[in-house]
Design an enzyme around this catalytic site. Structure first.
Site, PDB file in Angstrom:
ATOM      1  N   GLU A  28       0.824  -1.219   0.000  1.00 50.55           N
ATOM      2  CA  GLU A  28       0.000   0.000   0.000  1.00 50.55           C
ATOM      3  C   GLU A  28       0.856   1.266   0.000  1.00 50.55           C
ATOM      4  OE1 GLU A  28      -1.451   1.864   3.430  1.00 50.55           O
ATOM      5  OE2 GLU A  28      -1.092   0.143   4.735  1.00 50.55           O
ATOM      6  N   LYS A 162      -3.332  -1.644  16.036  1.00 54.58           N
ATOM      7  CA  LYS A 162      -2.829  -0.838  17.153  1.00 54.58           C
ATOM      8  C   LYS A 162      -3.930  -0.621  18.164  1.00 54.58           C
ATOM      9  CE  LYS A 162       0.478   2.265  15.149  1.00 54.58           C
ATOM     10  NZ  LYS A 162       0.308   2.005  13.719  1.00 54.58           N
TER      11      LYS A 162
END
Ligand code: PSU
Ligand code: MN
Length: 307
Positions: A28, A162
């Site tokens: 990406e 996260k």
């Protein structure tokens, strides 16, 4: 072998690899333009491509440049993505706008998955997935990465999510959406900077060949949608959960104080964590991306061998 969609522009190398059945790994570009500072971002992008080649696969970094969806980029393209202020963060819903307007767009996990699938690429390596943000019961902020995982046939190798996100709600949502979440070599769902999130991994596989077999099994049954392969950060690069936890709380408080929300939320939090840790989080982030690239190349090689 699916023929790449005619609106995509592939490098000759990527086009050749896809037509030969050589393993290809998608990468990406939001992580480059909006996920890390310069020059570490372009260094990371270059190193990840090198690791994927070393692992026997062809890297294909994806972005929209001048409105053109590109699969495979040059060093100049990577440099532009790493430095230009004129690169929008584009998720799936932004793709048509970026193309119609002829602008530069860095693709998120969601839009990279979609373009990878249109090119015929089955394996994609990144750092962290987007997910259900903390406080989503108020804000409804749930990343389109999860929607895309429910729709598009690509295996995404990440280091988990996260704890800027609500990890438990992210896992629940992935279950609802029917997305297999496979942890590599661990019973614990990893939390990006830390190997353990406090949540059990829904499934565990211990080899790239087993991951490739799961991919083949899913798609042979025409079960549409992706697979989240989660790979814990190496022990020596880990930041303990309690240590990073305090920093994440601080970054979230700073975000609320500034009224930042929507697509700006994740880039702000990533940048703030780098600032507060004085770069230590960036070192960990780069290490886990490299680790994911090693696994992703192996999975792509095993999957290509099955076809
Ligand atoms: N998490 C990271 N680094 C990143 C991202 C997420 O640790 O660079 C990026 C990815 O491109 C991901 C996107 O797809 O943020 C999710 O953004 P949002 O939360 O706005 O959907
Ligand atoms: Mn969001």
């Amino acid at each position: 072998m699916t023929t790449p969609h005619p609106d995509l522009v592939l490098t000759e190398e990527v086009a050749q690899a896809l037509s030969d059945g050589t393993p290809v790994v998608a990468l990406e570009s939001t992580i480059i333009s909006h996920g890390m500072p310069f020059p570490q971002n372009v260094e990371m992008a270059t190193e990840v491509e090198r690791i994927i080649r070393e692992g026997g696969a062809i890297p294909a970094t994806i972005a929209v440049l001048d409105g053109c969806p590109r699969v495979g980029l040059s060093q100049d393209d990577l440099h532009l993505l790493a430095t230009s202020p004129d690169v929008s963060k584009i998720s799936t819903r932004d793709l048509p706008y970026a193309i119609a307007r002829g602008i530069h767009g860095a693709t998120t996990v969601a839009s990279t998955m979609r373009l990878a699938a249109l090119a015929g690429i089955s394996v994609f390596v990144t750092g962290g997935l987007g997910g259900v943000h903390r406080g989503a019961e108020r804000t409804f902020d749930i990343s389109a990465d999860l929607t895309e995982l429910s729709l598009t046939d690509v295996a995404v190798v990440s280091a988990g999510v996260k704890s800027i996100l609500d990890i438990g709600l992210t896992l629940e949502t992935l279950e609802t959406l029917g997305v297999p979440v496979v942890a590599y070599g661990t019973e614990d769902f990893p939390a990006f900077f830390s190997r353990i999130s406090g949540h059990a991994a829904p499934m565990t596989l211990d080899s790239p060949a087993d991951i490739a077999a799961l991919m083949a099994a899913k798609w042979r049954l025409a079960m549409a949608g992706g697979i989240a392969v989660v790979n814990p950060i190496p022990v020596e690069d880990e930041i303990p959960a309690d240590e990073i936890g305090v920093i994440i709380e601080q970054a979230l408080a700073d975000m609320d104080a500034r009224g930042i929300h929507g697509k700006e939320a994740t880039p702000f939090l990533l940048g703030r964590i780098v600032e507060i840790t004085d770069g230590a989080s960036l070192t960990a982030n780069i290490a886990l991306v490299n680790n994911n690239a090693r696994l992703g190349a192996q999975v792509a090689v095993e999957y290509a061998a099955l076809r």
